[in-house]
Motif scaffolding. Structure first.
Motif, PDB file in Angstrom:
ATOM      1  N   UNK A 222       0.806  -1.219   0.000  1.00 18.58           N
ATOM      2  CA  UNK A 222       0.000   0.000   0.000  1.00 18.58           C
ATOM      3  C   UNK A 222       0.840   1.272   0.000  1.00 18.58           C
ATOM      4  N   UNK A 223       2.115   1.147   0.323  1.00 17.69           N
ATOM      5  CA  UNK A 223       2.988   2.320   0.331  1.00 17.69           C
ATOM      6  C   UNK A 223       3.581   2.501  -1.059  1.00 17.69           C
ATOM      7  N   UNK A 224       3.454   3.709  -1.597  1.00 17.66           N
ATOM      8  CA  UNK A 224       3.865   3.915  -2.989  1.00 17.66           C
ATOM      9  C   UNK A 224       5.078   4.827  -3.155  1.00 17.66           C
ATOM     10  N   UNK A 225       5.526   5.507  -2.092  1.00 16.15           N
ATOM     11  CA  UNK A 225       6.672   6.410  -2.221  1.00 16.15           C
ATOM     12  C   UNK A 225       7.793   5.988  -1.267  1.00 16.15           C
ATOM     13  N   UNK A 226       9.015   5.893  -1.836  1.00 19.79           N
ATOM     14  CA  UNK A 226      10.163   5.444  -1.064  1.00 19.79           C
ATOM     15  C   UNK A 226      11.366   6.334  -1.360  1.00 19.79           C
ATOM     16  N   UNK A 227      12.267   6.388  -0.391  1.00 18.95           N
ATOM     17  CA  UNK A 227      13.564   7.027  -0.614  1.00 18.95           C
ATOM     18  C   UNK A 227      14.644   5.979  -0.359  1.00 18.95           C
ATOM     19  N   UNK A 228      15.727   6.101  -1.103  1.00 12.38           N
ATOM     20  CA  UNK A 228      16.801   5.096  -0.977  1.00 12.38           C
ATOM     21  C   UNK A 228      18.137   5.807  -1.157  1.00 12.38           C
ATOM     22  N   UNK A 229      19.031   5.599  -0.171  1.00 14.79           N
ATOM     23  CA  UNK A 229      20.354   6.197  -0.247  1.00 14.79           C
ATOM     24  C   UNK A 229      21.335   5.198  -0.858  1.00 14.79           C
ATOM     25  N   UNK A 230      21.926   5.624  -1.971  1.00 12.79           N
ATOM     26  CA  UNK A 230      22.871   4.767  -2.692  1.00 12.79           C
ATOM     27  C   UNK A 230      24.253   4.934  -2.065  1.00 12.79           C
ATOM     28  N   UNK A 231      24.911   3.819  -1.735  1.00 11.43           N
ATOM     29  CA  UNK A 231      26.277   3.938  -1.204  1.00 11.43           C
ATOM     30  C   UNK A 231      27.163   4.717  -2.162  1.00 11.43           C
ATOM     31  N   UNK A 232      28.057   5.507  -1.618  1.00 12.88           N
ATOM     32  CA  UNK A 232      28.912   6.361  -2.452  1.00 12.88           C
ATOM     33  C   UNK A 232      29.721   5.538  -3.447  1.00 12.88           C
ATOM     34  N   UNK A 233      29.621   5.987  -4.717  1.00 15.80           N
ATOM     35  CA  UNK A 233      30.455   5.399  -5.752  1.00 15.80           C
ATOM     36  C   UNK A 233      29.997   4.063  -6.290  1.00 15.80           C
ATOM     37  N   UNK A 234      28.763   3.637  -5.979  1.00 15.87           N
ATOM     38  CA  UNK A 234      28.326   2.300  -6.418  1.00 15.87           C
ATOM     39  C   UNK A 234      27.515   2.314  -7.717  1.00 15.87           C
ATOM     40  N   UNK A 235      27.195   3.463  -8.259  1.00 19.87           N
ATOM     41  CA  UNK A 235      26.477   3.518  -9.528  1.00 19.87           C
ATOM     42  C   UNK A 235      24.966   3.552  -9.347  1.00 19.87           C
ATOM     43  N   UNK A 236      24.237   3.681 -10.479  1.00 17.12           N
ATOM     44  CA  UNK A 236      22.767   3.801 -10.441  1.00 17.12           C
ATOM     45  C   UNK A 236      22.161   2.433 -10.147  1.00 17.12           C
ATOM     46  N   UNK A 237      21.282   2.339  -9.128  1.00 23.03           N
ATOM     47  CA  UNK A 237      20.680   1.032  -8.790  1.00 23.03           C
ATOM     48  C   UNK A 237      19.664   0.594  -9.857  1.00 23.03           C
ATOM     49  N   UNK A 238      19.397  -0.706  -9.871  1.00 23.71           N
ATOM     50  CA  UNK A 238      18.371  -1.254 -10.774  1.00 23.71           C
ATOM     51  C   UNK A 238      17.180  -1.735  -9.942  1.00 23.71           C
ATOM     52  N   UNK A 239      15.986  -1.278 -10.350  1.00 21.11           N
ATOM     53  CA  UNK A 239      14.763  -1.616  -9.629  1.00 21.11           C
ATOM     54  C   UNK A 239      14.052  -2.763 -10.337  1.00 21.11           C
ATOM     55  N   UNK A 240      13.508  -3.690  -9.538  1.00 21.05           N
ATOM     56  CA  UNK A 240      12.692  -4.781 -10.073  1.00 21.05           C
ATOM     57  C   UNK A 240      11.432  -4.884  -9.208  1.00 21.05           C
ATOM     58  N   UNK A 241      10.384  -5.517  -9.767  1.00 22.22           N
ATOM     59  CA  UNK A 241       9.100  -5.593  -9.051  1.00 22.22           C
ATOM     60  C   UNK A 241       8.368  -6.880  -9.403  1.00 22.22           C
ATOM     61  N   UNK A 242       7.412  -7.255  -8.518  1.00 19.85           N
ATOM     62  CA  UNK A 242       6.523  -8.394  -8.753  1.00 19.85           C
ATOM     63  C   UNK A 242       5.104  -7.930  -8.426  1.00 19.85           C
ATOM     64  N   UNK A 243       4.150  -8.145  -9.361  1.00 18.70           N
ATOM     65  CA  UNK A 243       2.760  -7.739  -9.136  1.00 18.70           C
ATOM     66  C   UNK A 243       2.057  -8.732  -8.222  1.00 18.70           C
ATOM     67  N   UNK A 244       1.117  -8.218  -7.428  1.00 20.15           N
ATOM     68  CA  UNK A 244       0.314  -9.076  -6.549  1.00 20.15           C
ATOM     69  C   UNK A 244      -0.572 -10.026  -7.333  1.00 20.15           C
ATOM     70  N   UNK A 245      -1.215  -9.491  -8.400  1.00 23.70           N
ATOM     71  CA  UNK A 245      -2.188 -10.276  -9.170  1.00 23.70           C
ATOM     72  C   UNK A 245      -1.565 -10.730 -10.475  1.00 23.70           C
ATOM     73  N   UNK A 246      -1.853 -11.980 -10.837  1.00 28.97           N
ATOM     74  CA  UNK A 246      -1.219 -12.549 -12.033  1.00 28.97           C
ATOM     75  C   UNK A 246      -1.645 -11.854 -13.319  1.00 28.97           C
ATOM     76  N   UNK A 247      -2.835 -11.221 -13.302  1.00 28.57           N
ATOM     77  CA  UNK A 247      -3.322 -10.565 -14.519  1.00 28.57           C
ATOM     78  C   UNK A 247      -2.862  -9.116 -14.618  1.00 28.57           C
TER      79      UNK A 247
END
Length: 361
Positions: A222-247
């Motif tokens: 239910x939470x839709x907004x997040x903040x994330x601190x990237x460790x210094x010098x590690x590059x742009x993170x890659x986001x992945x997700x899984x939907x609740x409903x198969x459709x």
């Protein structure tokens, strides 16, 4: 004197009493020899019968009555029937003025045309509507969600009947079938349409949201907004997700910089959407910026112009009189990660230069 007797069904009989003077030799014959309807002798005619009933074929016009007196000296007066009276009257006056009245009462024949304005079948998209009966005129029909406006067809019970079908123009509209019987009577059948509720899932949530393979801290669907601190010098993170409903489906727009945002738009089966956003920031550079020295040493004993302090970068060192050896300078950095480079003097009276490179360039 004439006496007219009218029966309960409308038939009439006229009785005439004629007074004559004794010794009158004129004819008292006030009878007819012929009584015709549109040129044809009326059925059952006889001179003695003065009241007749005639049935007009349905839709026909009122006939013309004609008559012929038995005696040549008699006269005939005819009052033709009208649509309001439906009765013709023939008055025969004998030579001696004796009168006799003949009456023809007209009735209209029954309508032979069919009165059947019912249907034998009523179909929605080619299939007979549930619980159809000819005697039921109103129906309701639920269209599956997302279906199109149905097409109605119908079949009349009587082949002489005609149909007029007005199709529905929307999924919540109404189709109307008007059946007109052969005799012009009508019957109206109606079908009221409604659309079934949307059975598709409206779940546009995620069951997982990961950054470089690890579930983001504090994640809930239910939470839709997040903040994330990237460790210094590690590059742009890659986001992945899984939907609740198969459709459900989702589209991920990856961040384009370390201080950018990644956006995941989830589309539920029914088309509703939910957007998850991760805003990135980069952690501060943990490397030391300390480029100071802890101490400076010279291998030939002498004297300093001032006491060593890390913030002071220029010193004078006095060698004993007569020293000809070239002194060698050493130092110790304050931060172990820093690196010191020493440019030794070229003579006893030369300059030594110490360059300290901190861990952070």
């Amino acid at each position: 004197v004439s006496v007219t007797v009218t029966a309960e069904n409308g038939a009439t009989q006229v009785y005439t009493v004629t007074f004559i003077e004794e010794g009158d030799t004129r004819s008292d014959d006030a009878t007819l020899s012929a009584l015709t309807i549109d040129g044809e002798t009326i059925g059952g005619f006889s001179a003695e019968t003065t009241s007749y009933t005639y049935t007009i074929p349905f839709g026909g016009s009122i006939p013309v009555v004609a008559a012929t007196a038995n005696h040549s000296a008699a006269t005939v007066s005819i009052t033709q029937a009208t649509s309001s009276t439906m009765r013709a009257q023939v008055v025969v006056t004998a030579e001696n003025q004796t009168k006799q009245t003949y009456v023809v009462t007209f009735t209209m024949g029954a309508d032979p045309r069919s009165t059947d304005a019912t249907l034998s079948d009523l179909k929605v998209d080619g299939v007979t509507i549930s619980n159809f009966t000819a005697s039921q005129q109103s129906y309701s029909y639920e269209i599956p969600f997302g279906g199109s406006v149905p097409e109605i067809s119908a079949t009349a019970n009587d082949e002489a009947a005609t149909l007029k079908i007005t199709q529905a123009t929307s999924k919540t509209g109404r189709a109307v079938v008007v059946v007109t019987a052969e005799n012009g009577s009508t019957l109206t059948y109606t079908i009221q349409f409604s659309e079934a509720g949307d059975t598709r899932s409206n779940d546009a949530t995620l069951s997982e949201l990961t950054i470089n393979g690890d579930l983001i801290n504090g994640f809930t669907s239910t939470k839709t907004n997040y903040t994330y601190q990237v460790p210094f010098g590690t590059g742009i993170p890659e986001v992945a997700a899984v939907a609740n409903h198969s459709a459900a489906t989702f589209v991920i727009t990856q961040a384009t910089s370390i201080t950018g945002s990644a956006v995941v738009v989830v589309t539920a089966e029914n088309g509703s959407q939910k957007t998850y956003t991760i805003t990135f920031s980069e952690a501060s550079d943990p490397r030391s910026t300390d480029a100071s020295l802890q101490s400076i040493s010279v291998d030939i004993e002498g004297s300093w112009s001032q006491t060593f302090r890390p913030a002071v970068v220029e010193y004078t060192y006095t060698l004993p009189v007569g020293t000809t050896a070239i002194p060698q300078v050493t130092c110790q950095v304050n931060n172990a990660a820093a690196q010191a480079t020493i440019q030794q003097p070229q003579s006893a009276e030369g300059d030594a230069v110490i360059t300290v490179q901190a861990e952070h360039p």
